[in-house]
Write an enzyme that holds these catalytic residues in place. Structure first.
Site, PDB file in Angstrom:
ATOM      1  N   GLU A  21       0.716  -1.135  -0.034  1.00  0.00           N
ATOM      2  CA  GLU A  21      -0.093  -0.155   0.006  1.00  0.00           C
ATOM      3  C   GLU A  21       0.745   1.128   0.062  1.00  0.00           C
ATOM      4  O   GLU A  21       0.369   2.331  -0.195  1.00  0.00           O
ATOM      5  CB  GLU A  21      -0.808   0.081   1.308  1.00  0.00           C
ATOM      6  N   TYR A  52     -18.859  24.810  -0.459  1.00  0.00           N
ATOM      7  CA  TYR A  52     -18.227  23.221  -0.474  1.00  0.00           C
ATOM      8  C   TYR A  52     -17.341  22.996  -1.613  1.00  0.00           C
ATOM      9  O   TYR A  52     -16.686  21.900  -1.464  1.00  0.00           O
ATOM     10  CB  TYR A  52     -19.726  22.443  -0.558  1.00  0.00           C
ATOM     11  N   GLU A  72      -7.584   6.409  10.706  1.00  0.00           N
ATOM     12  CA  GLU A  72      -8.035   7.184  11.785  1.00  0.00           C
ATOM     13  C   GLU A  72      -7.265   8.317  11.867  1.00  0.00           C
ATOM     14  O   GLU A  72      -7.918   9.629  11.953  1.00  0.00           O
ATOM     15  CB  GLU A  72      -7.645   6.480  13.194  1.00  0.00           C
ATOM     16  N   LYS A  98     -12.280   2.899   2.402  1.00  0.00           N
ATOM     17  CA  LYS A  98     -11.536   2.271   1.200  1.00  0.00           C
ATOM     18  C   LYS A  98     -12.454   1.135   0.713  1.00  0.00           C
ATOM     19  O   LYS A  98     -13.240   0.324   1.529  1.00  0.00           O
ATOM     20  CB  LYS A  98     -10.571   1.559   1.988  1.00  0.00           C
TER      21      LYS A  98
HETATM   22  N1  LIG Z   1      -8.442   0.414  12.367  1.00  0.00           N
HETATM   23  C1  LIG Z   1      -7.933   0.053  11.217  1.00  0.00           C
HETATM   24  N2  LIG Z   1      -7.624  -1.025  10.833  1.00  0.00           N
HETATM   25  C2  LIG Z   1      -6.901  -1.315   9.652  1.00  0.00           C
HETATM   26  C3  LIG Z   1      -6.529  -0.009   8.884  1.00  0.00           C
HETATM   27  C4  LIG Z   1      -6.825   1.198   9.251  1.00  0.00           C
HETATM   28  O1  LIG Z   1      -6.228   2.316   8.651  1.00  0.00           O
HETATM   29  N3  LIG Z   1      -7.676   1.210  10.280  1.00  0.00           N
HETATM   30  N4  LIG Z   1      -5.695  -0.490   7.560  1.00  0.00           N
HETATM   31  C5  LIG Z   1      -5.282  -1.550   7.348  1.00  0.00           C
HETATM   32  C6  LIG Z   1      -4.619  -1.620   5.974  1.00  0.00           C
HETATM   33  O2  LIG Z   1      -4.024  -0.900   5.770  1.00  0.00           O
HETATM   34  C7  LIG Z   1      -5.737  -2.361   5.088  1.00  0.00           C
HETATM   35  O3  LIG Z   1      -6.443  -1.457   4.402  1.00  0.00           O
HETATM   36  C8  LIG Z   1      -5.238  -3.282   3.939  1.00  0.00           C
HETATM   37  O4  LIG Z   1      -5.530  -4.497   4.105  1.00  0.00           O
HETATM   38  C9  LIG Z   1      -5.800  -2.883   8.153  1.00  0.00           C
HETATM   39  N5  LIG Z   1      -6.551  -2.503   9.236  1.00  0.00           N
END
Ligand SMILES: Nc1nc2c(c(=O)[nH]1)N=C([C@H](O)[C@@H](O)CO)CN2
Length: 118
Positions: A21, A52, A72, A98
């Site tokens: 990523e 906006y 987050e 995502k």
């Molecule tokens: N609470 C979260 N959990 C996960 C995140 C995140 O940003 N916040 N990100 C990932 C990985 O980047 C995921 O998107 C790729 O598999 C996993 N868990």
């Protein structure tokens, strides 16, 4: 409180905890709900509200220059950005999604609510 909203905003950024990523930007989907004190309806003036279109440009341009591990952290960064840039914003509800990142799951993401601090 009155609200302005943007739903389904697409924005590219480097985001994620895994090495694959970190190589290429991903497209996120953002929903923003922007709380303002009561609209100044009598003036009917774009300069007395939060535009906006400008919010959209500011967020998308900012994210293109940034890199995050966690959704987050990204959500909090957007809140900090918008409170600093737009005086009229008193509350923000930010949802960051995502799509298609986990098998058998359409969307993953986070949602935060923040208030302007005096
Ligand atoms: N609470 C979260 N959990 C996960 C995140 C995140 O940003 N916040 N990100 C990932 C990985 O980047 C995921 O998107 C790729 O598999 C996993 N868990």
């Amino acid at each position: 409180m009155d609200k302005i909203f943007l739903r389904g905003m697409k924005a590219k950024t480097l985001i994620g905890v895994y090495e694959w990523e970190r190589q290429h930007p991903q497209t996120l989907v953002l929903d923003l709900e922007i709380g303002v004190n009561q609209f100044a309806l009598a003036s009917d003036n774009i300069n007395e509200t939060v535009h906006y279109g400008v919010v959209c440009e500011v967020v998308r341009a900012h994210l293109q220059t940034r890199s995050f591990m966690l959704l987050e952290t990204l959500a909090q960064d957007i809140a900090d950005l918008l409170f600093a840039r737009f005086d009229g914003i008193v509350q923000l509800d930010i949802r960051v999604v995502k799509q298609g990142i986990l098998p058998h799951v359409d969307e993953v993401g986070v949602a935060i609510q923040r208030f302007k601090t005096p």
